[in-house]
Design a protein around this motif. Structure first.
Motif, PDB file in Angstrom:
ATOM      1  N   LEU A   1       0.843  -1.208   0.000  1.00  0.00           N
ATOM      2  CA  LEU A   1       0.000   0.000   0.000  1.00  0.00           C
ATOM      3  C   LEU A   1       0.876   1.255   0.000  1.00  0.00           C
ATOM      4  O   LEU A   1       0.642   2.196  -0.750  1.00  0.00           O
ATOM      5  N   THR A   2       1.905   1.225   0.838  1.00  0.00           N
ATOM      6  CA  THR A   2       2.801   2.380   0.911  1.00  0.00           C
ATOM      7  C   THR A   2       3.535   2.588  -0.414  1.00  0.00           C
ATOM      8  O   THR A   2       3.706   3.712  -0.873  1.00  0.00           O
ATOM      9  N   GLU A   3       3.937   1.468  -1.015  1.00  0.00           N
ATOM     10  CA  GLU A   3       4.669   1.575  -2.272  1.00  0.00           C
ATOM     11  C   GLU A   3       3.796   2.161  -3.371  1.00  0.00           C
ATOM     12  O   GLU A   3       4.222   3.042  -4.123  1.00  0.00           O
ATOM     13  N   LEU A   4       2.548   1.704  -3.423  1.00  0.00           N
ATOM     14  CA  LEU A   4       1.628   2.231  -4.431  1.00  0.00           C
ATOM     15  C   LEU A   4       1.379   3.726  -4.167  1.00  0.00           C
ATOM     16  O   LEU A   4       1.341   4.537  -5.094  1.00  0.00           O
ATOM     17  N   TRP A   5       1.254   4.061  -2.912  1.00  0.00           N
ATOM     18  CA  TRP A   5       1.063   5.479  -2.527  1.00  0.00           C
ATOM     19  C   TRP A   5       2.227   6.328  -3.068  1.00  0.00           C
ATOM     20  O   TRP A   5       2.020   7.362  -3.691  1.00  0.00           O
ATOM     21  N   ASN A   6       3.441   5.852  -2.846  1.00  0.00           N
ATOM     22  CA  ASN A   6       4.612   6.601  -3.298  1.00  0.00           C
ATOM     23  C   ASN A   6       4.636   6.733  -4.812  1.00  0.00           C
ATOM     24  O   ASN A   6       4.983   7.776  -5.351  1.00  0.00           O
ATOM     25  N   GLN A   7       4.232   5.653  -5.480  1.00  0.00           N
ATOM     26  CA  GLN A   7       4.202   5.706  -6.937  1.00  0.00           C
ATOM     27  C   GLN A   7       3.191   6.730  -7.432  1.00  0.00           C
ATOM     28  O   GLN A   7       3.448   7.479  -8.371  1.00  0.00           O
ATOM     29  N   LEU A   8       2.037   6.750  -6.773  1.00  0.00           N
ATOM     30  CA  LEU A   8       0.999   7.716  -7.166  1.00  0.00           C
ATOM     31  C   LEU A   8       1.507   9.139  -6.965  1.00  0.00           C
ATOM     32  O   LEU A   8       1.284  10.016  -7.801  1.00  0.00           O
ATOM     33  N   GLU A   9       2.211   9.336  -5.861  1.00  0.00           N
ATOM     34  CA  GLU A   9       2.765  10.672  -5.560  1.00  0.00           C
ATOM     35  C   GLU A   9       3.762  11.097  -6.632  1.00  0.00           C
ATOM     36  O   GLU A   9       3.653  12.184  -7.194  1.00  0.00           O
ATOM     37  N   ASP A  10       4.722  10.199  -6.903  1.00  0.00           N
ATOM     38  CA  ASP A  10       5.768  10.501  -7.889  1.00  0.00           C
ATOM     39  C   ASP A  10       5.174  10.820  -9.243  1.00  0.00           C
ATOM     40  O   ASP A  10       5.500  11.821  -9.872  1.00  0.00           O
ATOM     41  N   LEU A  11       4.283   9.916  -9.633  1.00  0.00           N
ATOM     42  CA  LEU A  11       3.696  10.016 -10.954  1.00  0.00           C
ATOM     43  C   LEU A  11       2.913  11.307 -11.115  1.00  0.00           C
ATOM     44  O   LEU A  11       3.049  12.011 -12.110  1.00  0.00           O
ATOM     45  N   SER A  12       2.106  11.633 -10.102  1.00  0.00           N
ATOM     46  CA  SER A  12       1.273  12.824 -10.262  1.00  0.00           C
ATOM     47  C   SER A  12       2.131  14.081 -10.194  1.00  0.00           C
ATOM     48  O   SER A  12       1.817  15.081 -10.807  1.00  0.00           O
ATOM     49  N   GLU A  13       3.232  13.983  -9.468  1.00  0.00           N
ATOM     50  CA  GLU A  13       4.141  15.123  -9.426  1.00  0.00           C
ATOM     51  C   GLU A  13       4.763  15.346 -10.808  1.00  0.00           C
ATOM     52  O   GLU A  13       4.781  16.448 -11.328  1.00  0.00           O
ATOM     53  N   ARG A  14       5.221  14.243 -11.386  1.00  0.00           N
ATOM     54  CA  ARG A  14       5.833  14.343 -12.714  1.00  0.00           C
ATOM     55  C   ARG A  14       4.828  14.850 -13.729  1.00  0.00           C
ATOM     56  O   ARG A  14       5.099  15.711 -14.535  1.00  0.00           O
ATOM     57  N   GLU A  15       3.598  14.276 -13.647  1.00  0.00           N
ATOM     58  CA  GLU A  15       2.611  14.626 -14.662  1.00  0.00           C
ATOM     59  C   GLU A  15       2.022  15.999 -14.419  1.00  0.00           C
ATOM     60  O   GLU A  15       1.625  16.679 -15.353  1.00  0.00           O
ATOM     61  N   GLY A  16       1.980  16.387 -13.132  1.00  0.00           N
ATOM     62  CA  GLY A  16       1.493  17.723 -12.810  1.00  0.00           C
ATOM     63  C   GLY A  16       2.390  18.757 -13.466  1.00  0.00           C
ATOM     64  O   GLY A  16       1.953  19.822 -13.887  1.00  0.00           O
ATOM     65  N   ALA A  17       3.665  18.400 -13.582  1.00  0.00           N
ATOM     66  CA  ALA A  17       4.626  19.330 -14.164  1.00  0.00           C
ATOM     67  C   ALA A  17       4.529  19.324 -15.694  1.00  0.00           C
ATOM     68  O   ALA A  17       5.049  20.193 -16.364  1.00  0.00           O
ATOM     69  N   MET A  18       3.883  18.288 -16.237  1.00  0.00           N
ATOM     70  CA  MET A  18       3.751  18.164 -17.690  1.00  0.00           C
ATOM     71  C   MET A  18       2.645  19.078 -18.207  1.00  0.00           C
ATOM     72  O   MET A  18       1.551  19.063 -17.699  1.00  0.00           O
ATOM     73  N   SER A  19       2.941  19.822 -19.236  1.00  0.00           N
ATOM     74  CA  SER A  19       1.909  20.641 -19.865  1.00  0.00           C
ATOM     75  C   SER A  19       2.366  20.876 -21.294  1.00  0.00           C
ATOM     76  O   SER A  19       3.466  20.463 -21.679  1.00  0.00           O
TER      77      SER A  19
END
Ligand code: ATP
Ligand code: MG
Length: 444
Positions: free
Chosen positions: A369-387
């Motif tokens: 659960l923690t690992e998936l949480w971290n992945q979601l965080e990383d991914l959304s951070e990366r994608e949030g920066a994408m435009s």
């Protein structure tokens, strides 16, 4: 007690005209606890008509005059001034059936629910505390004013207010008060569902495990299917607690947010209904997440919870037994389908559920659960920066390929961005231009 100037001025003005004027209720209680009150209620011997005369140079709100309340607008805020009154004839509305004006502060305080809420204060008169609210507050006692059974019978909402104040201020209910709160809880069925929802939600957002356990019967009066969960033995090597005790631990471990707390409270509501026992004597609860989601939706809909809340709580419960693999591909799919907030709510519920079993647990699931949480965080951070701004190609690159300069250009860039965001293409010039070239060929 220190009053804001505008409140002190109102009291002064009423007193100068020969009326008694006090601050009363929650603000006195909060001040004694060292908490800055969020508002001040004033009570007075002046009749509503007389209050209106005293403040005739102010804008007034007169909607509550029938119940003795005149609103005076000071600095854009309404200050409520209510004539000493008693009341009765409670029904399922926000107001009592009748009110009667009374001459003194004592009679006014006698209509209030708990001793800690039945105190008044005035700069010139000091405290009025005929029921010992100050001492009760000091000793952390929740005590009804007057005969508890009668007071909860005439307005059962006081039971929910009581459990809320007890949780908020860590009060121990006095035995007769506690007994009456439990004995009169059936009258909660007569109270408007919206009010019950509002109070119980506030309580849930304050409660710790012991509060939830202590008031289980009151909670189950409102959310009836929980009755079966109280004391329901799970016959499982994974659980030390009965269903409701486990529920209390899980709920109290969640953030103090209405959706999360309701999801915690109802996540296992269907366990008793779904229970089966195998030959070895072990309990199973097949389908309890799906059935529970429907039951939760039913409970919250009946309580007139907002539709979005019913849907969110029921979605969380439906998925609380689904453990997704902690893989980037999965994380990407979950993020695009459900969004980060919802996924984090689900993982939060699952972690609390795992932590509420009362036994040392195998760490595999919590780690995943923690690992998936971290992945979601990383991914959304990366994608949030994408435009479109950070995309490796722009409109000029597309025109160089032969794209005409028209609105189609923007939508092509958007399509490319989507492919980068969902992981189909890297954010690099060559592969993106290659893709754009293929689309161009398809177009002609
Ligand atoms: P809060 O901090 O939640 O506002 P409060 O005690 O000020 O707490 P209110 O609902 O603002 O609660 O009510 C103001 C006062 O009116 C209370 O302190 C209490 O004296 C009285 N009161 C409110 N509701 C009831 C009720 N249902 N029965 C009896 N008295 C009530
Ligand atoms: Mg208040």
């Amino acid at each position: 007690m220190k009053l804001p100037d505008k409140i002190a001025n109102i009291l002064d003005r009423l007193e100068a005209r020969g009326y008694e004027a006090w601050v009363v209720g929650g603000c006195v209680r909060d001040s004694l606890l060292g908490i800055v009150p969020h508002d001040y209620d004033i009570c007075t011997s002046a009749l509503p008509q007389q209050t209106q005369e005293v403040f005739s140079d102010f804008a007034l709100v007169l909607a509550g005059v029938k119940h003795g309340t005149v609103g005076v607008i000071v600095d854009g805020e309404v200050v409520e001034i209510t004539t000493f009154r008693t009341e009765g004839g409670y029904c399922d509305s926000r107001h009592p059936g009748w009110v009667q004006f009374v001459p003194g502060i004592r009679e006014d305080l006698a209509r209030r629910d708990f001793t800690i809420n039945a105190m008044a204060w005035s700069p010139i008169r000091g405290y009025a505390d005929p029921f010992g609210g100050g001492a009760d507050l000091k000793h952390h006692v929740l005590r009804a004013v007057g005969d508890p059974a009668r007071r909860f019978e005439e307005d059962a909402l006081r039971i929910l207010r009581g459990i809320r104040f007890a949780a908020r201020f860590h009060l121990e209910p006095e035995p007769k008060t506690e007994q009456a709160m439990l004995a009169q809880r059936g009258h909660l069925d007569d109270i408007a569902r919206e009010r019950v929802m509002e109070e119980l939600t506030q309580f849930l957002c304050l409660a710790d495990t012991q509060d939830l356990l202590r008031w289980a019967q009151v909670i189950a009066q409102v959310a009836a299917p929980l009755r079966d969960a109280i004391g329901f033995e799970q016959h499982s090597p994974h659980h030390a607690y009965d269903v409701f005790t486990h529920t209390a631990y899980v709920t109290a471990a969640l953030p103090k947010d209405p959706v999360m707390r309701w999801a915690g409270l109802l996540h296992d509501v269907a366990k008793p209904a779904c229970f089966t026992m195998d030959d070895t004597g072990r309990g199973h609860f097949v389908g309890h997440a799906q059935v529970g989601a429907e039951m939760a939706n039913g409970i919250l809909t009946t309580l007139r919870a907002p539709k979005a809340m019913c849907e969110e709580v029921s979605w969380l419960i439906e998925h609380h037994m689904v453990f997704y693999p902690a893989e980037e591909k999965t994380a990407r799919r979950l993020l695009s389908r459900h969004g980060k907030d919802r996924m984090e709510r689900l993982l939060t519920l699952q972690m609390a559920d795992w932590g509420g079993k009362g036994l040392p647990v195998d760490e595999d699931i919590p780690n995943a659960l923690t690992e998936l949480w971290n992945q979601l965080e990383d991914l959304s951070e990366r994608e949030g920066a994408m435009s479109l701004k950070t995309l490796a190609v722009d409109g000029h690159d597309l025109m160089a390929l032969g794209y005409p300069q028209n609105p189609n250009l923007g939508s092509t860039l958007q399509r490319l961005l989507n492919l980068v965001v969902n992981g189909s293409l890297p954010n690099e010039k060559q592969p993106l231009l290659h893709q754009a070239e293929n689309w161009l060929k398809e177009m002609v």
